[in-house]
Design an enzyme around this catalytic site. Sequence first.
Site, PDB file in Angstrom:
ATOM      1  N   SER A  96     -33.474  65.513 -56.427  1.00 13.72           N
ATOM      2  CA  SER A  96     -33.637  66.788 -57.132  1.00 13.72           C
ATOM      3  C   SER A  96     -34.981  66.792 -57.824  1.00 13.72           C
ATOM      4  O   SER A  96     -35.501  65.726 -58.184  1.00 13.72           O
ATOM      5  CB  SER A  96     -32.519  66.952 -58.175  1.00 13.72           C
ATOM      6  OG  SER A  96     -32.786  68.054 -59.037  1.00 13.72           O
ATOM      7  N   TYR A 142     -26.356  63.952 -64.534  1.00  9.76           N
ATOM      8  CA  TYR A 142     -26.805  64.450 -63.233  1.00  9.76           C
ATOM      9  C   TYR A 142     -28.262  64.067 -62.994  1.00  9.76           C
ATOM     10  O   TYR A 142     -28.604  63.522 -61.939  1.00  9.76           O
ATOM     11  CB  TYR A 142     -26.643  65.971 -63.168  1.00  9.76           C
ATOM     12  CG  TYR A 142     -27.236  66.572 -61.914  1.00  9.76           C
ATOM     13  CD1 TYR A 142     -26.497  66.619 -60.732  1.00  9.76           C
ATOM     14  CD2 TYR A 142     -28.529  67.076 -61.897  1.00  9.76           C
ATOM     15  CE1 TYR A 142     -27.035  67.142 -59.569  1.00  9.76           C
ATOM     16  CE2 TYR A 142     -29.082  67.603 -60.738  1.00  9.76           C
ATOM     17  CZ  TYR A 142     -28.330  67.640 -59.579  1.00  9.76           C
ATOM     18  OH  TYR A 142     -28.886  68.160 -58.426  1.00  9.76           O
TER      19      TYR A 142
END
Length: 246
Positions: A135, A148
């Site tokens: 990400s 996350y």
Amino acid sequence: MQVTGNTILITGGGSGIGAALAHEFHAAGNKVIITGRRRAALDAVAAAHPGMAAMVLDMEDPAAILAFADRLVADFPALNAVLLNAGIMVAEEKIDLAIAEATVTTNLLGPIRLAHALLSHLEAQPSAAILTVSSGLAFVPFAATPTYCATKAAIHSWSLSMREQLKATSVEVIEIVPPGVQTNLMPGHAENEEMMPLADFISETMALLRRQPTPAEIHVERVKFLSEATKRGAFDQVYGMLNGGH
């Protein structure tokens, strides 16, 4: 990697980025197997793509991953690629241990366990690939989702190390680095106009994957605001913008 003629497993293939990549790989002439937790979602994707296979897997269950890998290789002996896409993103207020542990198990331990279970088979193939999904938040974290972001930073680091360890083998390690994309990863993402439209992300990602040689890291232009912030000397500025001054 070549983007046609593979037998490829895509985790988290029932929705979002995973389902969209499954569609593209299927259309490009690959045998695609999708997996995830929700049988109905997997079956809906597979039904729209004759020849695509669907298998249920809970990435939080180590024993299930081992059994799944054995069954997968037995059913699809030509398997030569795995796209480790399954993941969860949940907001945390300070430290929420239940969320943190589930996130680490799904986003980090799950991909590592599955890659471990399939690695010897992949190394035996003439040409193989492990594709990870990190990400932009691996490079500049979003404070509302600390675990996350930490797992995605770990996936980025793990991908770098595995690429080095496997460089003398037939297995490529390719990291896909998405920006915020309009999917249902978190509530509101699919409708958020600040997120990248899913179709645009997939189109640009597939174009980069088709390059020869394939880039080791797939950064669409939209994610470079985050992923290249440190290189530009702009980490503090981008971090502040992302986190509203936190």
